[in-house]
Enzyme design. Structure first.
Site, short mmCIF file in Angstrom:
data_model
loop_
_atom_site.label_atom_id
_atom_site.label_comp_id
_atom_site.label_asym_id
_atom_site.label_seq_id
_atom_site.Cartn_x
_atom_site.Cartn_y
_atom_site.Cartn_z
N HIS A 101 8.35 7.51 -10.23
CA HIS A 101 7.72 8.80 -9.97
C HIS A 101 7.10 9.43 -11.21
O HIS A 101 6.40 10.45 -11.10
CB HIS A 101 8.74 9.78 -9.37
CG HIS A 101 9.00 9.55 -7.91
ND1 HIS A 101 9.37 8.32 -7.41
CD2 HIS A 101 8.94 10.39 -6.84
CE1 HIS A 101 9.54 8.42 -6.10
NE2 HIS A 101 9.28 9.66 -5.72
N HIS B 219 -26.22 -8.23 5.39
CA HIS B 219 -25.43 -8.58 6.57
C HIS B 219 -26.30 -8.42 7.81
O HIS B 219 -26.37 -7.33 8.38
CB HIS B 219 -24.20 -7.68 6.66
CG HIS B 219 -23.33 -7.71 5.45
ND1 HIS B 219 -22.15 -8.42 5.39
CD2 HIS B 219 -23.48 -7.12 4.23
CE1 HIS B 219 -21.60 -8.27 4.20
NE2 HIS B 219 -22.38 -7.49 3.49
N ILE C 110 -15.35 -11.67 14.32
CA ILE C 110 -15.77 -12.44 13.15
C ILE C 110 -15.60 -11.61 11.88
O ILE C 110 -16.00 -10.45 11.83
CB ILE C 110 -17.24 -12.89 13.27
CG1 ILE C 110 -17.42 -13.84 14.46
CG2 ILE C 110 -17.73 -13.55 11.98
CD1 ILE C 110 -16.72 -15.19 14.32
N GLU D 50 -1.09 9.81 2.08
CA GLU D 50 -1.94 10.22 0.96
C GLU D 50 -3.34 9.63 1.03
O GLU D 50 -4.33 10.31 0.73
CB GLU D 50 -1.30 9.83 -0.38
CG GLU D 50 -0.06 10.62 -0.75
CD GLU D 50 1.22 9.99 -0.25
OE1 GLU D 50 2.29 10.44 -0.66
OE2 GLU D 50 1.12 9.00 0.54
N HIS E 2 -22.68 -13.26 9.25
CA HIS E 2 -22.07 -12.02 8.77
C HIS E 2 -22.60 -11.56 7.42
O HIS E 2 -23.21 -10.50 7.32
CB HIS E 2 -20.55 -12.17 8.70
CG HIS E 2 -19.84 -10.96 8.19
ND1 HIS E 2 -19.78 -9.79 8.91
CD2 HIS E 2 -19.19 -10.72 7.03
CE1 HIS E 2 -19.10 -8.88 8.21
NE2 HIS E 2 -18.74 -9.43 7.06
#
Length: 668
Positions: free
Chosen positions: A477, A31, A192, A415, A266
């Site tokens: 859960h 990059h 960008i 979390e 980029h």
């Protein structure tokens, strides 16, 4: 003509731009555009604001630097090389190659001067909050009038991509709430991303968003305006009551005539022809690569060399501190080296078989509170679940804007950022951080768990409510695949203890462990406390698996289990032995610890000649086949759970003594 300061600064900035583009081009990967845009910011940080010493990259009071948009790592590598860290021009040329210090994203422990591994966007942003919390905590504990041992700042560069990721929002929210004025973030507002202009997906008012979080917000309209950037950072340093973010409008690929301000700058090399044009734009020879003018190297080396005197002054301060506060100084030195106080585990509780049933989460809470006094650097909390996870340190206060020495952290229902914050705390030498939630919600934390494993650092992740045994909360859960999913991460040590005494030993192993994160898995439901006079003592947990109850003679069958299922197979063993089936019971709280044992020990626990084996775990059976052999079987769960009382669920899924006995006999 004599070179002016302004001339050498601009030459240095442009050298970094071209170094970055050359390295990406040689690697044919990377990059280039972002480091080209950010070179002025990097220049100001490494020449004016960062306190660092290239000859001792880990000195305790250095400023921390985080490149959250880690794809721009050639910016960081260039300045580390130029300022005198142990990175050579050959390392720059070896960018993204096998065994190079200059990996495709910054990696902690691989190159000196890298404070944290970044790459997955948003993580570095959240890690910085952990670094900031740690600095405030160290300062509150150790600083004394006239002795500001810990007054460093945390600087970070972040991108549009970082701010799009949800973890950054979580971390920004808690940073504002905690008034972490030691955070100074520079937001690379280049408009960008890989798919093009960020207007296609990201047009919010970032400044107002961060003001709402409680941050100090500034804007610099031109990323090449050195004075404006300098002034903004100075203002951020003055602002100590709020974290700071500076929105800097940059031009990705600045200096590239055909790719500036485009996605083409980029995520891929500029191309040989375009790089020649870049070099002509900045006045460099278009036919030469990796050119670093002597005066540029000398200039940056001199800037880097200043850090030695800054550290020397701090060392003198610490020496005087040591004379005046010898106990605190000794405590810090021990913790900074990653060592533990002598007899820190003397107060580890021992539970009796005659005690009432106890959930391992409750046992964990008792252990934590028993050892907290011996480990002043043990700090942590939960994602709004301290009463449920039993992770509150009862004798200690909470970490708040007013109470920085508090050892209980309230991460809120965040979390993901909790995991990333713990990593930042764990990277601050001297702290042992832990964080807790339900096992099901480890799903929100996989990126920081994986990064902790890559970095070989040791946050302690505490997960309770570990199976269908939590009962009525139901499928959403009840964890099924989570144990297998966590075990598969390289360099993670997962421990699921069978009772209160194994829980105590699990904490001992976790505290002493080095080289990777530890995951402790605890039950919601009460479990019998195993008789240590009748069965093998829980201290054997450190080996990962051990013969808990031996067969009456050479075993016909080996029963294996973790956690709450161990007491189940002990009951099944009694029935099988009564029916004439000689049965060995193995408690296997940690596959990873067992795999570290030598071949002789492994053969002792699981003799190759004894292939009739049954593993019992209320979770996905994935991975157990290695231990049960092709003549064995697994009692696990291949569906999601159900909403019902735990006892009904055990019957429904077959986790009963009679069913274990039935499956065991079927093997014979």
């Amino acid at each position: 003509m004599e070179t002016t300061t302004q001339d050498i600064e601009q030459l240095g900035i442009n050298t970094v731009r071209i170094l970055s583009a050359d390295a990406v081009q040689k690697a044919n990967s990377g990059h280039p555009g972002t480091p080209m845009a950010l070179a002025p910011i990097g220049h100001i940080l490494w020449t004016q604001y960062l306190n660092y010493n290239p000859k001792n990259p880990n000195w305790a009071n250095r400023d921390r630097f985080i490149l959250s948009n880690g794809h721009a790592c050639m910016l960081q590598y260039s300045f580390l090389y130029l300022t005198g860290y142990d990175i050579s021009l050959d390392d720059i040329k070896n960018f993204r190659q096998m065994n190079s210090k200059t990996a495709g994203h910054p990696e902690y422990g691989l190159a000196p001067g890298i404070d944290v591994t970044t790459g997955p966007l948003g993580q570095g942003f959240a890690n910085g909050v952990g670094f900031a919390i740690a600095q405030k905590h160290l300062a509150a504990r150790y600083n004394k009038p006239g002795f500001d041992l810990f007054d460093y700042k945390i600087y970070a560069i972040c991108s549009d991509g970082d701010l799009m990721e949800g973890v950054a929002s979580e971390a920004a929210s808690i940073a504002g709430h905690l008034e972490l004025g030691n955070l100074i973030y520079l937001y690379d507002d280049n408009h960008i991303s890989i798919e093009g202009d960020t207007d296609i997906t990201f047009n919010e008012d970032v400044g107002k968003r961060f003001e709402a979080y409680g941050w100090h917000v500034q804007t610099v309209d031109d990323g090449n305006d050195l004075k404006a950037i300098t002034d903004a950072i100075r203002n951020a340093k003055i602002e100590i009551a709020r974290p700071s973010i500076i929105k800097v409008r940059t031009q990705i690929g600045y200096g590239s005539p055909n790719k500036v301000n485009t996605a083409g700058a980029h995520g891929s090399p500029l191309g040989a022809d375009e790089i020649k044009l870049v070099k002509e734009f900045f006045g460099f020879d278009p036919e030469k690569s990796f050119v670093v003018p002597d005066e540029v190297l000398k200039y940056y080396h001199e800037k880097g060399a200043r850090g030695a005197s800054v550290e020397a002054k701090w060392n003198d301060l610490f020496k005087a501190y040591k004379e005046k506060f010898p106990e605190l100084a000794a405590e810090f030195e021990l913790a900074f080296k990653g060592e533990l106080p002598k007899n820190w585990d003397a107060n580890l509780p021992v539970f009796k078989a005659s005690d009432p049933k106890m959930a391992t989460r409750q046992a964990s809470g008792k252990v934590l509170n028993a050892i907290a006094g011996s480990l002043p650097n043990l700090i942590g909390g939960s994602a709004d679940l301290a009463p449920s996870t039993d992770t509150n340190l009862k004798e200690y206060t909470s970490f708040t804007p007013e109470q920085r020495d508090g050892r209980n952290f309230h991460f809120g229902i965040r979390e993901h950022s909790m995991g990333s914050i713990l990593n930042g705390m764990a990277l601050t030498h001297g702290l042992i951080p832990f964080g807790a939630t339900f096992l099901m919600f480890s799903e929100y934390m996989r990126p920081p768990i994986r990064l902790a494993a890559i970095m070989k650092i040791r946050p302690i992740f505490v997960y309770t409510h570990d199976s269908i045994g939590l009962g009525e909360d139901g499928t959403t859960h009840q964890p099924i695949e989570q144990l297998a999913a966590l075990r598969v991460i390289p360099n993670v040590t997962l421990i699921r203890p069978a009772d209160a005494n194994e829980t105590a030993q699990a904490w001992r192993v976790a505290i002493e462990h080095k080289g990777g994160p530890v995951i402790l898995i605890f039950t919601r439901q009460g479990l019998p406390i195993l008789d240590q006079d009748k069965y093998t003592k829980a201290t054997e947990l450190e080996k990962g698996a051990y013969i808990l109850s031996e067969a009456s003679k050479s075993p016909d069958l080996i029963l294996i289990a973790t956690g709450s299922e161990v007491s189940l197979i002990l009951e099944a063993q009694a029935k099988l032995e009564a029916d004439g089936v000689s049965t060995r019971v193995v408690s296997m709280p940690s596959w990873e610890l067992f795999e570290k044992q030598d071949a002789a020990y492994k053969e002792k626990v699981f003799p190759k000649a004894h292939k009739k084996r049954l593993a019992v775990e209320m979770a996905s059976p994935m991975g157990w086949h290695k231990y049960v052999t092709d003549e064995g079987d697994i009692l696990g769960i291949n569906t999601f759970g159900e909403s019902a009382p735990a006892e009904e669920l055990y019957k429904h899924f077959g986790f009963t003594v009679d069913n274990v006995v039935k499956k065991a006999k079927a093997l014979l």
